[in-house]
Write a protein that holds these residues in place. Structure first.
Motif, PDB file in Angstrom:
ATOM      1  N   ASP A 165       9.818   6.899 -20.664  1.00 39.99           N
ATOM      2  CA  ASP A 165      10.218   5.268 -20.785  1.00 39.99           C
ATOM      3  C   ASP A 165      10.162   4.708 -19.593  1.00 39.99           C
ATOM      4  OD1 ASP A 165       9.980   5.361 -23.649  1.00 39.99           O
ATOM      5  OD2 ASP A 165      12.038   6.153 -23.883  1.00 39.99           O
ATOM      6  N   SER A 166       9.733   3.500 -19.528  1.00 43.24           N
ATOM      7  CA  SER A 166       9.657   2.544 -18.307  1.00 43.24           C
ATOM      8  C   SER A 166      10.628   1.396 -18.684  1.00 43.24           C
ATOM      9  CB  SER A 166       8.529   2.544 -17.646  1.00 43.24           C
ATOM     10  OG  SER A 166       7.651   1.984 -18.675  1.00 43.24           O
ATOM     11  N   LEU A 167      11.589   1.363 -19.588  1.00 42.75           N
ATOM     12  CA  LEU A 167      12.338   0.348 -19.967  1.00 42.75           C
ATOM     13  C   LEU A 167      13.359  -0.144 -18.786  1.00 42.75           C
ATOM     14  CD1 LEU A 167      13.060   1.361 -23.363  1.00 42.75           C
ATOM     15  CD2 LEU A 167      11.484  -0.425 -22.927  1.00 42.75           C
ATOM     16  N   ASP A 168      13.737  -1.494 -18.593  1.00 47.72           N
ATOM     17  CA  ASP A 168      14.832  -1.960 -17.540  1.00 47.72           C
ATOM     18  C   ASP A 168      16.171  -1.744 -18.484  1.00 47.72           C
ATOM     19  OD1 ASP A 168      16.649  -3.031 -16.221  1.00 47.72           O
ATOM     20  OD2 ASP A 168      14.979  -4.202 -15.068  1.00 47.72           O
ATOM     21  N   TRP A 222       5.498   1.064 -12.768  1.00 47.33           N
ATOM     22  CA  TRP A 222       4.472   1.823 -13.641  1.00 47.33           C
ATOM     23  C   TRP A 222       4.330   0.728 -14.929  1.00 47.33           C
ATOM     24  CZ3 TRP A 222       1.893   5.282 -11.367  1.00 47.33           C
ATOM     25  CH2 TRP A 222       2.613   5.984 -10.255  1.00 47.33           C
ATOM     26  N   ALA A 223       5.359   0.286 -15.390  1.00 43.71           N
ATOM     27  CA  ALA A 223       5.157  -0.389 -16.736  1.00 43.71           C
ATOM     28  C   ALA A 223       4.357  -1.716 -16.142  1.00 43.71           C
ATOM     29  CB  ALA A 223       6.403  -0.869 -17.007  1.00 43.71           C
ATOM     30  N   MET A 224       4.562  -2.227 -15.092  1.00 43.32           N
ATOM     31  CA  MET A 224       3.701  -3.428 -14.661  1.00 43.32           C
ATOM     32  C   MET A 224       2.367  -2.951 -14.451  1.00 43.32           C
ATOM     33  SD  MET A 224       5.915  -5.253 -11.773  1.00 43.32           S
ATOM     34  CE  MET A 224       7.368  -6.333 -11.870  1.00 43.32           C
ATOM     35  N   LEU A 225       1.931  -1.770 -14.015  1.00 43.78           N
ATOM     36  CA  LEU A 225       0.503  -1.346 -13.730  1.00 43.78           C
ATOM     37  C   LEU A 225      -0.240  -0.874 -15.047  1.00 43.78           C
ATOM     38  CD1 LEU A 225       0.978   0.574 -10.353  1.00 43.78           C
ATOM     39  CD2 LEU A 225      -0.002  -1.819 -10.804  1.00 43.78           C
ATOM     40  N   MET A 233      -5.363   3.240 -15.107  1.00 47.28           N
ATOM     41  CA  MET A 233      -4.259   3.483 -14.015  1.00 47.28           C
ATOM     42  C   MET A 233      -4.524   4.296 -13.079  1.00 47.28           C
ATOM     43  SD  MET A 233      -0.836   3.270 -16.330  1.00 47.28           S
ATOM     44  CE  MET A 233       0.153   3.093 -15.093  1.00 47.28           C
ATOM     45  N   ARG A 283       7.158  -2.810 -27.301  1.00 48.11           N
ATOM     46  CA  ARG A 283       6.606  -3.420 -26.089  1.00 48.11           C
ATOM     47  C   ARG A 283       5.202  -3.460 -25.801  1.00 48.11           C
ATOM     48  NH1 ARG A 283       8.850  -1.428 -20.403  1.00 48.11           N
ATOM     49  NH2 ARG A 283       7.181   0.041 -20.659  1.00 48.11           N
ATOM     50  N   TYR A 341       4.184  -9.975 -17.772  1.00 52.15           N
ATOM     51  CA  TYR A 341       3.442  -9.250 -17.342  1.00 52.15           C
ATOM     52  C   TYR A 341       1.698  -9.458 -17.572  1.00 52.15           C
ATOM     53  CZ  TYR A 341       6.999  -5.838 -16.293  1.00 52.15           C
ATOM     54  OH  TYR A 341       8.067  -5.164 -15.815  1.00 52.15           O
ATOM     55  N   THR A 401      13.774   3.407 -12.750  1.00 50.51           N
ATOM     56  CA  THR A 401      13.373   2.702 -14.023  1.00 50.51           C
ATOM     57  C   THR A 401      11.695   2.675 -14.496  1.00 50.51           C
ATOM     58  OG1 THR A 401      13.125   0.381 -12.661  1.00 50.51           O
ATOM     59  CG2 THR A 401      15.048   0.962 -13.048  1.00 50.51           C
ATOM     60  N   ARG A 402      11.053   2.710 -13.457  1.00 50.82           N
ATOM     61  CA  ARG A 402       9.594   3.072 -13.497  1.00 50.82           C
ATOM     62  C   ARG A 402       9.080   1.922 -13.697  1.00 50.82           C
ATOM     63  NH1 ARG A 402       8.152   8.284 -13.588  1.00 50.82           N
ATOM     64  NH2 ARG A 402       6.289   7.541 -14.544  1.00 50.82           N
ATOM     65  N   VAL A 403       9.822   0.605 -13.391  1.00 49.85           N
ATOM     66  CA  VAL A 403       9.200  -0.775 -13.657  1.00 49.85           C
ATOM     67  C   VAL A 403       7.784  -0.836 -12.946  1.00 49.85           C
ATOM     68  CG1 VAL A 403       9.547  -3.329 -13.142  1.00 49.85           C
ATOM     69  CG2 VAL A 403      11.408  -1.679 -14.183  1.00 49.85           C
ATOM     70  N   TYR A 420       7.775  -8.126 -20.356  1.00 48.94           N
ATOM     71  CA  TYR A 420       6.428  -7.283 -20.634  1.00 48.94           C
ATOM     72  C   TYR A 420       5.364  -8.233 -21.030  1.00 48.94           C
ATOM     73  CZ  TYR A 420       3.854  -3.091 -20.959  1.00 48.94           C
ATOM     74  OH  TYR A 420       2.972  -1.935 -20.820  1.00 48.94           O
ATOM     75  N   ARG A 446      -6.927  -3.527 -19.112  1.00 45.01           N
ATOM     76  CA  ARG A 446      -5.799  -3.314 -19.484  1.00 45.01           C
ATOM     77  C   ARG A 446      -5.041  -4.630 -20.233  1.00 45.01           C
ATOM     78  NH1 ARG A 446      -5.890  -1.528 -13.910  1.00 45.01           N
ATOM     79  NH2 ARG A 446      -4.606  -3.425 -13.272  1.00 45.01           N
TER      80      ARG A 446
END
Lengths: 272, 303
Positions: free
Chosen positions: B82-85, A110-113, B49, B144, B100, A106-108, B97, B72
């Motif tokens: 993509d890093s969607l859930d 990375w999204a958070m970072l 990052m 997002r 976050y 899901t790469r979640v 998001y 950031r």
């Protein structure tokens, strides 16, 4: 498009003021809502089935022939062990696939970072979530035990905080391995060679003196042994101050040390 | 944003080998380059990052090493993947998001309504992400990244893998953002995308910047005004090329056609015919950024 999408770039953003780790924990909680029904009913069914089959069914046989274990009914002996063993299994499960998934699938993470969150927030938020989950799991388990009449002391309520600490102590080392792994092949091995043996031999099902002397020492070095010991002492109200303090210390030190190692692994994997 | 001698090494491998660029507020800046040129490594450094291993970098006037989290909070990132859930709804992806970034729930919900409209996803708000098309997911990823109203938006190959309709829609959305004063930093290997979106761009190759300027300036500098594409029969390709080599500033013989880089394409074609050569087909076109790109980074495959 009728209006401006962005009102002004440089305006400071209004924020709630939650620390990063708490935001991460709340994201886990929000995501958990999707599966909480099945997860909760599993947490309820597992103890009901096990306690009925092994505690009552097998237990009556043991009580009849051996007069219980160390002076208590087998059901009373078994239930706290199963509780601690369940905490181990669920904590490890939460620290394997979900962690590698958040890196690779899901790469979640990375999204958070990409947001103001850092790897320490990810680790702390995750472990706090594990503690919350273990509180739920152990509370449900205790409720089932109470229904079977096996919580023999009000001290049993302390099993909830103990399970939270134990859950972190089990999950953090596994997560720090999982975050660095490139696939999920190691997880089956973790289950086969660590979780299952610990579950079976950490005095969950039989007392320590049933083990050969050499294995007794090995058993005492493993984390689940101390989790079982402490949980059992609290549920039975039979506290051995020195031994149980050592159990608690073991779990606290393991939880603390592996939290640090987890933080280092997350940083190594995610900040490149 | 200013970078001087910016460098990124992974062990022995140098992904970015000392690059300089500076991007002003409100500008739309492109990084072009073949796969493996170091674009994504650069984007990850700029998005705070990934720490740089050499040189200087300043983003929004701050040092990523010490103020990464603050920077950031003011930038948006559209990552290459993509890093969607997938298991959550479109709406929930936006909501989480926003969390976050520690934005208040009410504010996120308000912005989400506008952003979903912007991304043409309003009807799908309550649907799970998993069944959405690639274009929809990409639009959601962009929406997002805007939840925190960033001053700077970093887009790493925003339209790779999308169909032409989806690409044009995305370009339109990005153009709107730009006109609202958002600084855009875009990587791409699509030349038309760079020509559409970028005020200024750099071409990267093997971790270095090999050219810099506006799309028009780069074409003027590195190519001619027009290009003539001639197809001779397969076996006459070289013969034909030799006979007309003097007509062009530069000539390129490809397996299937000959390219003449000239100022006046029609005149060149007339001259070809006057010399009695009869190509199977001839095409006169303006030079594009693609000509520049291929000239600078070569035609051979890099990976």
């Amino acid at each position: 498009m009728t209006d401006q999408l962005l009102e002004s770039g440089a305006r400071p953003q209004p924020t709630v003021g939650w620390p990063g780790w708490l935001r991460v924990t709340s994201v886990y909680a929000h995501t958990y809502r999707r599966t909480w029904r099945s997860s909760m009913s599993a947490s309820f069914l597992f103890p009901v089935l096990y306690l009925a089959a092994m505690g009552v069914g097998l237990g009556s046989l043991i009580d009849h022939h051996a007069g219980g274990i160390d002076g208590v009914r087998y059901l009373d002996f078994l239930a706290p062990g199963l509780l601690a063993g369940t905490v181990l299994q669920i904590a490890v499960a939460e620290a394997t696939y979900p962690v590698v998934g958040a890196v690779k699938w899901t790469r979640v993470y990375w999204a958070m970072l990409a947001s103001p969150l850092g790897t320490d927030d990810l680790v702390l938020g995750f472990l706090v979530w594990i503690a919350v989950r273990m509180a739920m799991v152990s509370a449900i388990f205790l409720g089932v035990m109470a229904a079977f009449g096996t919580v023999r002391s009000p001290l049993g309520l302390l099993v909830v905080p103990v399970s939270m600490i134990a859950g972190v102590a089990f999950a953090a080392p596994v997560a720090s391995y999982a975050v660095l792994s490139t696939n999920d092949q190691g997880f089956a091995a973790i289950n086969r060679f660590i979780v299952v043996p610990l579950f079976l031999f950490s005095t969950t099902f039989f007392p320590l003196h049933q083990l050969p002397v050499g294995l007794r020492v090995v058993a005492q070095l493993t984390p689940l042994f101390h989790g079982v010991n402490l949980t059992r002492a609290l549920c039975l109200g039979q506290i051995a101050p020195l031994q149980n303090a050592a159990d608690l210390l073991y779990l606290v030190v393991l939880a603390g040390a592996s939290t640090l190692s987890c933080a280092a692994s997350f940083k190594k994997r995610l900040v490149q | 944003m200013v970078a001087q001698g910016l460098e990124k090494r992974f062990g022995d491998f140098t992904a970015v080998a000392g690059i300089d660029f500076s991007i002003s507020r409100g500008e739309s800046f492109g990084f072009l380059g073949p796969n493996g040129a170091g674009k994504t490594s650069t984007m990850r450094m700029v998005a705070c990052m990934s720490p740089h291993t050499g040189g200087q970098l300043s983003v929004l006037g701050m040092d990523p090493r010490t103020s990464g989290s603050t920077i950031r909070s003011r930038i948006g990132l559209v990552p290459q993947q993509d890093s969607l859930d997938d298991e959550l709804t479109v709406e929930d992806n936006l909501y989480l998001y926003g969390r976050y970034f520690d934005l208040p729930k009410r504010l996120i919900r308000e912005r989400a309504v506008r952003l979903l409209e912007f991304a043409q996803l309003t009807e799908r708000a309550k649907d799970k992400v998993e069944p959405l098309s690639g274009g929809m997911k990409r639009r959601l990823t962009i929406a997002r990244s805007l939840i925190s109203e960033p001053e700077l938006l970093i887009l790493d190959e925003p339209t790779t893998g999308l169909d032409p309709q989806a690409r044009h829609l995305l370009w339109d959305r990005l153009y709107r953002l730009k006109s609202q004063g958002v600084t855009l930093v875009i990587t791409t290997h699509y030349m038309d995308e760079a020509e559409q979106l970028c005020d200024r761009l750099v071409v990267m190759d093997k971790g270095r910047i090999v050219a810099e300027g506006s799309p028009r300036a780069l074409i003027e500098q590195h190519s001619t005004r027009e290009v003539v594409e001639l197809r001779f029969g397969l076996d006459q390709q070289h013969q034909g090329a030799t006979a007309i080599a003097d007509l062009a500033e530069r000539i390129e013989v490809l397996p299937d056609r000959v390219l003449l880089y000239v100022h006046d394409g029609d005149a060149a074609v007339a001259e070809v015919h006057r010399r009695g050569l009869l190509p199977e087909s001839s095409l006169v076109r303006r030079s594009t950024l693609e000509d520049v790109f291929l000239r600078l980074t070569g035609r051979s495959l890099v990976d």
